[in-house]
Design an enzyme around this catalytic site. Sequence first.
Site, PDB file in Angstrom:
ATOM      1  N   SER A 234       0.667  -0.888   0.060  1.00  0.00           N
ATOM      2  CA  SER A 234       0.293  -0.151   0.580  1.00  0.00           C
ATOM      3  C   SER A 234       0.998   1.354  -0.275  1.00  0.00           C
ATOM      4  CB  SER A 234      -0.806  -0.075   1.465  1.00  0.00           C
ATOM      5  OG  SER A 234      -1.753   0.618   1.321  1.00  0.00           O
TER       6      SER A 234
ATOM      7  N   ASN B 292      -8.825   8.876   6.603  1.00  0.00           N
ATOM      8  CA  ASN B 292      -7.598   8.437   5.613  1.00  0.00           C
ATOM      9  C   ASN B 292      -7.948   8.849   3.117  1.00  0.00           C
ATOM     10  OD1 ASN B 292      -7.632   5.822   5.143  1.00  0.00           O
ATOM     11  ND2 ASN B 292      -6.769   5.448   6.779  1.00  0.00           N
TER      12      ASN B 292
ATOM     13  N   SER C 190      -0.473   1.890  16.615  1.00  0.00           N
ATOM     14  CA  SER C 190      -0.906   1.095  15.378  1.00  0.00           C
ATOM     15  C   SER C 190      -0.942  -0.135  15.345  1.00  0.00           C
ATOM     16  CB  SER C 190       0.866   2.165  14.644  1.00  0.00           C
ATOM     17  OG  SER C 190       0.419   1.055  13.494  1.00  0.00           O
TER      18      SER C 190
END
Length: 545
Positions: free
Chosen positions: A65, A373, A501
């Site tokens: 990604s 996002n 995260s």
Amino acid sequence: MAHFEEVLKQSNVHPKPAGLVLQYGTAGFRTNAKQLDHIMFRMGMLATLRSKKTKATIGVMVTASHNPEEDNGVKLIDPMGEMLTPAWEDYATQLANVEQEELLTSLKDIIEKEAIQMSQEANVFVGKDTRSSSARLSQAVVDGVIALGSQLKDYGLVTTPQLHYMVCCQNTQGKYGEATLKGYYSKLCQAFIHLTKNASNRTDDQKHIYVDGANGIGALKMREMESHLKNDLRISIFNDGSRGKLNHECGADFVKVQQKPPTGIKINSGDRCCSFDGDADRIVYYYTDSQGLFHLLDGDKIASLISSFLKELTTQAGLDLVIAVVQTAYANGSSTRYLEDTMKVIVRCTKTGVKHLHHAAQEFDIGVYFEANGHGTVLFSKAAEEKIRQRAEDANINDEMKKAALLLQSTINVINQTVGDAIADMLLVEAILAVRGMTVKQWDAIYSDLPNRQLKVKVSDRRVIDTTDAERQAVSPAGLQEAIDSLVKKYRQARSFVRPSGTEDVVRVYAEADTQESADALAHEVSLAVYRLAGGVGHEPKPLH
Ligand code: 16G
Ligand code: MG
């Protein structure tokens, strides 16, 4: 069994470095490409087992990604084009981490636990992004697929959402579309052309979009798609991979986090631009105004535009369908307020990660989900699609209703319902702006974002942070939430949260407030609290100004 001999032989070609431990996280495995060969081989095998278990085609996508070029990753796609079911994420982690000599035992363990019939046929679709390591790594996936005797189709270079789409088409016997790139482009583009063909308010500059391809697969695929659009949309592609480095100072993640335009894009004030990420499952829009000020239109603003359009059309078509928008804690407070108070749609908040949003969106007639996002799409329930179809075919309704129902049908067809898709989302946004005769500035003005800041803090073990209430409250370490609460009280319209995260070894900090200075100061103060209470390492976070 013959297969297992082949597995043993092939596993020596794809050996696991002893001691290496990796985890199937929110977006599959992702790390430096050098560490991934054995993972790819093993995921090829797991996809085969999953295919035998579900008696359906499974996808394997090789991509990392928005990560830097030297990284890579892999994720599995379930039969309806969805993310791999959580129970199998555990098998993925298990299979990835056993040492060479335990590999067969681990495979047999999964086969036994899931009661998999090894005589069952299997079929696996493989795809990859443009990273230099992707060709080699996708070959390792192929070796794993073949070792366990599955059928295979290698789509080569595709975006992540394209592979999700192919898997869904294949498993619905073509009801969702044709499982080819040509089928994908023609379904989306025909729907787009239908949406825009009677858009009487559309101006010439609305037919031109500037796209930052993040120097990745999205740029390539936009080029492929162009001819299917029959000049209904002019596309100028920047960062197409011919010169720049993948995701380097460009792409959706860079633009969203840095809140500035990517390098390598030449635009004038008011031009409508968008950025994809490295595998084209995210999109954000932006423009600069006449004073040169940058304006970002992120996932929240895209969700707001789409849901208001859908609400308008369903009302015009006289359809009583429940529309909801699913967000995460990162959603700008202004967007939530706009959706609830002005738009009067249901808003839900889930944990970060596509699978959570997707799942929540499935509970409504129409579920629009977007992460700030830029990852998102729209889901229509079977019943809602059926009602829309019946309305569009109803001979006894007035022209306005009919037109709205037909537009809704095309809207369904321009969307990739399997997963967020930058290309499909772009076509949908472009179509809505065209139908409404709306400029990017007018779209931006539907609400004003609260200034916000994202920071990250390094700690020795980020698992000490535990959260609840869709990540909006920290339950551990002790005292952290109290500290955040009292810091937030110092500012106006302020909100802040922290979460470990899922893709990087850091704790993320988000803050928003009435001014940028306040948002920055709050983000810094909360970072300090994390550093002090959650075992920060290295230097103490410094103020931003
Ligand atoms: C992954 C997720 C994305 C999420 C991001 C958060 C998928 C396919 N992707 O990229 O949805 O926003 O992780 O990253 O689920 P973080 O946990 O590092 O903040
Ligand atoms: Mg992505």
